[in-house]
Scaffold this motif. Structure first.
Motif, PDB file in Angstrom:
ATOM      1  N   ALA A  79      -2.952 -10.953   3.209  1.00  0.00           N
ATOM      2  CA  ALA A  79      -2.253  -9.475   2.981  1.00  0.00           C
ATOM      3  C   ALA A  79      -2.971  -8.739   2.258  1.00  0.00           C
ATOM      4  N   TRP A  80      -4.125  -9.273   1.490  1.00  0.00           N
ATOM      5  CA  TRP A  80      -5.055  -8.519   0.706  1.00  0.00           C
ATOM      6  C   TRP A  80      -5.505  -7.134   1.137  1.00  0.00           C
ATOM      7  N   PRO A  81      -5.945  -7.109   2.487  1.00  0.00           N
ATOM      8  CA  PRO A  81      -6.497  -5.863   2.923  1.00  0.00           C
ATOM      9  C   PRO A  81      -5.268  -4.846   2.846  1.00  0.00           C
ATOM     10  N   LEU A  82      -4.258  -5.178   3.193  1.00  0.00           N
ATOM     11  CA  LEU A  82      -3.159  -4.064   3.238  1.00  0.00           C
ATOM     12  C   LEU A  82      -3.045  -3.570   1.599  1.00  0.00           C
ATOM     13  N   ARG A  83      -3.216  -4.426   0.414  1.00  0.00           N
ATOM     14  CA  ARG A  83      -2.940  -3.949  -0.567  1.00  0.00           C
ATOM     15  C   ARG A  83      -4.033  -2.602  -0.991  1.00  0.00           C
ATOM     16  N   PHE A  84      -5.233  -3.082  -0.602  1.00  0.00           N
ATOM     17  CA  PHE A  84      -6.387  -2.118  -0.819  1.00  0.00           C
ATOM     18  C   PHE A  84      -6.527  -1.002   0.294  1.00  0.00           C
ATOM     19  N   SER A  85      -5.465  -0.965   0.902  1.00  0.00           N
ATOM     20  CA  SER A  85      -5.693   0.191   2.138  1.00  0.00           C
ATOM     21  C   SER A  85      -4.840   1.357   1.762  1.00  0.00           C
ATOM     22  N   PRO A  86      -5.350   2.444   1.348  1.00  0.00           N
ATOM     23  CA  PRO A  86      -4.485   3.552   1.004  1.00  0.00           C
ATOM     24  C   PRO A  86      -3.328   3.859   2.321  1.00  0.00           C
ATOM     25  N   ALA A  87      -4.051   3.741   3.536  1.00  0.00           N
ATOM     26  CA  ALA A  87      -3.024   4.100   4.665  1.00  0.00           C
ATOM     27  C   ALA A  87      -1.876   3.072   4.691  1.00  0.00           C
ATOM     28  N   ALA A  88      -2.122   1.870   4.507  1.00  0.00           N
ATOM     29  CA  ALA A  88      -1.116   0.812   4.446  1.00  0.00           C
ATOM     30  C   ALA A  88      -0.173   0.995   3.367  1.00  0.00           C
ATOM     31  N   ARG A  89      -0.606   1.503   2.137  1.00  0.00           N
ATOM     32  CA  ARG A  89       0.391   1.550   0.909  1.00  0.00           C
ATOM     33  C   ARG A  89       1.114   2.824   0.972  1.00  0.00           C
ATOM     34  N   ALA A  90       0.491   3.736   1.684  1.00  0.00           N
ATOM     35  CA  ALA A  90       1.243   5.050   1.834  1.00  0.00           C
ATOM     36  C   ALA A  90       2.647   4.951   2.526  1.00  0.00           C
ATOM     37  N   SER A  91       2.679   4.036   3.452  1.00  0.00           N
ATOM     38  CA  SER A  91       3.975   3.818   4.011  1.00  0.00           C
ATOM     39  C   SER A  91       4.133   2.409   4.530  1.00  0.00           C
ATOM     40  N   GLU A  92       5.074   1.777   3.846  1.00  0.00           N
ATOM     41  CA  GLU A  92       5.357   0.118   4.293  1.00  0.00           C
ATOM     42  C   GLU A  92       5.850  -0.048   5.713  1.00  0.00           C
ATOM     43  N   LYS A  93       5.269  -1.271   5.971  1.00  0.00           N
ATOM     44  CA  LYS A  93       5.799  -1.738   7.603  1.00  0.00           C
ATOM     45  C   LYS A  93       6.327  -2.879   7.136  1.00  0.00           C
ATOM     46  N   PRO A  94       7.145  -3.468   7.922  1.00  0.00           N
ATOM     47  CA  PRO A  94       7.725  -4.970   7.958  1.00  0.00           C
ATOM     48  C   PRO A  94       6.605  -5.910   7.971  1.00  0.00           C
ATOM     49  N   LEU A  95       6.785  -6.852   6.986  1.00  0.00           N
ATOM     50  CA  LEU A  95       5.533  -7.918   7.037  1.00  0.00           C
ATOM     51  C   LEU A  95       6.067  -9.275   7.264  1.00  0.00           C
ATOM     52  N   LEU A  96       5.277  -9.955   8.110  1.00  0.00           N
ATOM     53  CA  LEU A  96       5.959 -11.227   8.732  1.00  0.00           C
ATOM     54  C   LEU A  96       4.853 -12.312   8.209  1.00  0.00           C
ATOM     55  N   TYR A  97       5.177 -13.165   7.450  1.00  0.00           N
ATOM     56  CA  TYR A  97       3.827 -13.903   7.139  1.00  0.00           C
ATOM     57  C   TYR A  97       4.292 -15.434   7.631  1.00  0.00           C
ATOM     58  N   LEU A  98       3.500 -15.803   8.490  1.00  0.00           N
ATOM     59  CA  LEU A  98       3.323 -17.276   8.808  1.00  0.00           C
ATOM     60  C   LEU A  98       2.478 -18.028   8.278  1.00  0.00           C
ATOM     61  N   THR A  99       2.917 -19.109   7.670  1.00  0.00           N
ATOM     62  CA  THR A  99       1.941 -20.106   6.725  1.00  0.00           C
ATOM     63  C   THR A  99       2.127 -21.361   6.621  1.00  0.00           C
ATOM     64  N   SER A 100       1.388 -22.338   6.188  1.00  0.00           N
ATOM     65  CA  SER A 100       1.456 -23.528   5.890  1.00  0.00           C
ATOM     66  C   SER A 100       1.039 -23.797   4.427  1.00  0.00           C
ATOM     67  N   SER A 101       2.066 -23.672   3.496  1.00  0.00           N
ATOM     68  CA  SER A 101       1.850 -23.677   2.281  1.00  0.00           C
ATOM     69  C   SER A 101       2.583 -25.046   1.744  1.00  0.00           C
ATOM     70  N   ALA A 102       1.858 -25.885   1.043  1.00  0.00           N
ATOM     71  CA  ALA A 102       2.703 -27.314   0.567  1.00  0.00           C
ATOM     72  C   ALA A 102       3.000 -27.088  -0.966  1.00  0.00           C
ATOM     73  N   THR A 103       2.388 -26.133  -1.810  1.00  0.00           N
ATOM     74  CA  THR A 103       2.818 -26.282  -3.153  1.00  0.00           C
ATOM     75  C   THR A 103       3.326 -24.952  -3.544  1.00  0.00           C
ATOM     76  N   SER A 104       4.058 -24.955  -4.919  1.00  0.00           N
ATOM     77  CA  SER A 104       4.516 -23.911  -5.365  1.00  0.00           C
ATOM     78  C   SER A 104       3.345 -22.767  -5.740  1.00  0.00           C
ATOM     79  N   ALA A 105       2.048 -23.238  -5.976  1.00  0.00           N
ATOM     80  CA  ALA A 105       1.095 -22.299  -6.401  1.00  0.00           C
ATOM     81  C   ALA A 105       0.453 -21.755  -5.365  1.00  0.00           C
ATOM     82  N   GLU A 106       0.540 -22.205  -4.164  1.00  0.00           N
ATOM     83  CA  GLU A 106      -0.028 -21.420  -3.036  1.00  0.00           C
ATOM     84  C   GLU A 106       1.312 -20.357  -2.509  1.00  0.00           C
ATOM     85  N   LEU A 107       2.553 -20.728  -2.542  1.00  0.00           N
ATOM     86  CA  LEU A 107       3.522 -19.793  -2.266  1.00  0.00           C
ATOM     87  C   LEU A 107       3.641 -18.678  -3.430  1.00  0.00           C
TER      88      LEU A 107
END
Length: 367
Positions: A79-107
Motif C-alpha cells: 500500500a505504500w504507493p497509495l500513501r505517496f500518491s496525491p490522487a489517492a490521498r485526496a479521496s480514500e477508497k476501501p482497501l482490502l489487503y490479502l496477506t500471509s503474515s506470521a508475526t506481529s512485526a509484519e502485521l
C-alpha cells in the motif's frame, strides 16, 4: 524524511464503499447457502470487485500473498504507493489487503503501511508452520491489545461475508477509525447450517447461537463456544457428549472473543462510573446470563484469547486454547479434550458424577 498525510474521507469515499457493498450483498446467497471457506470467500470477493468495471475503480486491493493472484499486468503488492500518491490521498477508497503474515512485526508494518485503515485478511493459517494457526504467539496479543484493530476469526464463508460488509459500512460509509482483521482458513463450513440475517448481525457483535436444545429434558447441559476452525472440533465434541455421555450442548460461534470482551469491559466501566443510572448490558451478557449452565470457550489461538471473556461470565467458565493441550502445529484442537473439560465442569457443578470424568480420561487415553 518525506512526510505524508493519511487518506482523506470524502463523499466519493462513501459512494465507492456503497458500490462495493451493493456488489458483495448481491453475492450473499452464494456464501450463506453454500459451504465456502472464509479464505475462498474473501479471495472471490476481491476478484469479483476487481474484475467488475462498476467496482474496480472504487476499491484498492493489495495482494501480498501467493494464493490470491489474478491475471493483472500491474497487481498491487503493498500500500505504500497509495500513501505517496496525491490522487489517492485526496479521496480514500476501501482497501482490502490479502496477506500471509506470521508475526506481529509484519502485521504492525502492514497496518502502518495502510494508515491503520482497511480490511486486513491473513491466510497464514493455511500454510505449514510450527505455530498454532500459523501465527507467532505474539500475534494474538497484538490483535487483542491494539485499539485500532477489530479482530475476527470467522468459522465460515458466511461469517467472512458478513464481516466484510460490516467493515465497509463502518469504515467507509460511517467514517469510523481503525481497521478490521480476519484470520482466514480454507476448510469448508459444512459443519454449521447456513447463517441467517439475524445471526450475521449477532456474529458482528462477537457471537451467535447455532442450535436450540430442550431445556426441559432433564439431561445435563453445557454451553460450548468456538471460533474459526476450532468450531469444527467444538461441533464434533458436542456430538460425542450427546452420544456417549447423554449431555446436551448449546453451541455458539464466536467470531470475535476480543470484541465481546471489549464490549463487556465498556459496559462494566460505565456501570461503575454511573451507579445511579440504569445498568448497561453487553452482547456477551445478553447471550449467556440466562442461567448458570457451565461455559467452555475454545480458540485455535492461545488460551488467553478465549479467557478475555471469563471475567464477565457469571457461571462456571473454562477456556481452552492451543497451548492448553499438546496440540501439534497445523492440527485442530483435539475434540476429546473439549469433551473431558465439559464433563469436568459439569462434575464440579454436581450435574454428573466425578467418576464419569475419570472414565472419559481413561477411555480417550488422555493421561
Amino acid at each position: 524524511m518525506i512526510g505524508f498525510s493519511s487518506f482523506n474521507k470524502t463523499p466519493e469515499t462513501t459512494l465507492a464503499a456503497q458500490a462495493c457493498i451493493d456488489k458483495i450483498r448481491n453475492l450473499a446467497q452464494q456464501y450463506t447457502a453454500g459451504f465456502s471457506s472464509p479464505l475462498y470467500t474473501m479471495i472471490d470477493i476481491a476478484n469479483r470487485l476487481e474484475r467488475d468495471p462498476g467496482t474496480a475503480r472504487h476499491i484498492w486491493v493489495i495482494r501480498s500473498n501467493n494464493q490470491s493472484q489474478i491475471d493483472s499486468c500491474h497487481p498491487r503488492i503493498n500500500a505504500w504507493p497509495l500513501r505517496f500518491s496525491p490522487a489517492a490521498r485526496a479521496s480514500e477508497k476501501p482497501l482490502l489487503y490479502l496477506t500471509s503474515s506470521a508475526t506481529s512485526a509484519e502485521l504492525c508494518a502492514l497496518s502502518n503501511e495502510s494508515a491503520h485503515r482497511g480490511i486486513l485478511c491473513n491466510d497464514i493459517e493455511t500454510l505449514p508452520s510450527r505455530w498454532p494457526k500459523g501465527a507467532h504467539p505474539w500475534v494474538s496479543i497484538w490483535l487483542a491489545a491494539n485499539p485500532q484493530c477489530l479482530p475476527f476469526d470467522p468459522a465460515s464463508g458466511a461469517e467472512a461475508h458478513a464481516i466484510a460488509l460490516a467493515a465497509l459500512q463502518s469504515l467507509y460509509v460511517e467514517g469510523n477509525d481503525g481497521f478490521y482483521y480476519m484470520a482466514l482458513h480454507d476448510e469448508p463450513n459444512d459443519f454449521i447450517a447456513p447463517i441467517s440475517q439475524l445471526s450475521a448481525s449477532q456474529a458482528l457483535k462477537g457471537m451467535y447461537k447455532l442450535n436450540e436444545i430442550d431445556t426441559d429434558a432433564g439431561q445435563p447441559r453445557i454451553r460450548l463456544l468456538g471460533a474459526g476452525l476450532a468450531l469444527q472440533s467444538v461441533v464434533s465434541a458436542a456430538q460425542i457428549l450427546r452420544d456417549d455421555w447423554g449431555v446436551e450442548s448449546e453451541l455458539w460461534s464466536c467470531p470475535s472473543y476480543t470484541r465481546l470482551a471489549r464490549d463487556a469491559d465498556k459496559a462494566q466501566r460505565w456501570n461503575r462510573m454511573h451507579p445511579h443510572m440504569p445498568r448497561r448490558s453487553s452482547h456477551l451478557l445478553d447471550c449467556l446470563s440466562a442461567d448458570d449452565c457451565p461455559v467452555v470457550a475454545v480458540t485455535g489461538y492461545a488460551q488467553h484469547v478465549a479467557d478475555q471473556i471469563g471475567a464477565h461470565i457469571q457461571s462456571r467458565f473454562v477456556a481452552l486454547g492451543a497451548d492448553s493441550t499438546e496440540t501439534p502445529p497445523g492440527k485442530s484442537l483435539d475434540k476429546r479434550w473439549i469433551v473431558v473439560l465439559a464433563l469436568r465442569a459439569l462434575a464440579e457443578e454436581g450435574a454428573i458424577a466425578q467418576t464419569r470424568v475419570e472414565q472419559a480420561i481413561g477411555r480417550y487415553l488422555l493421561q
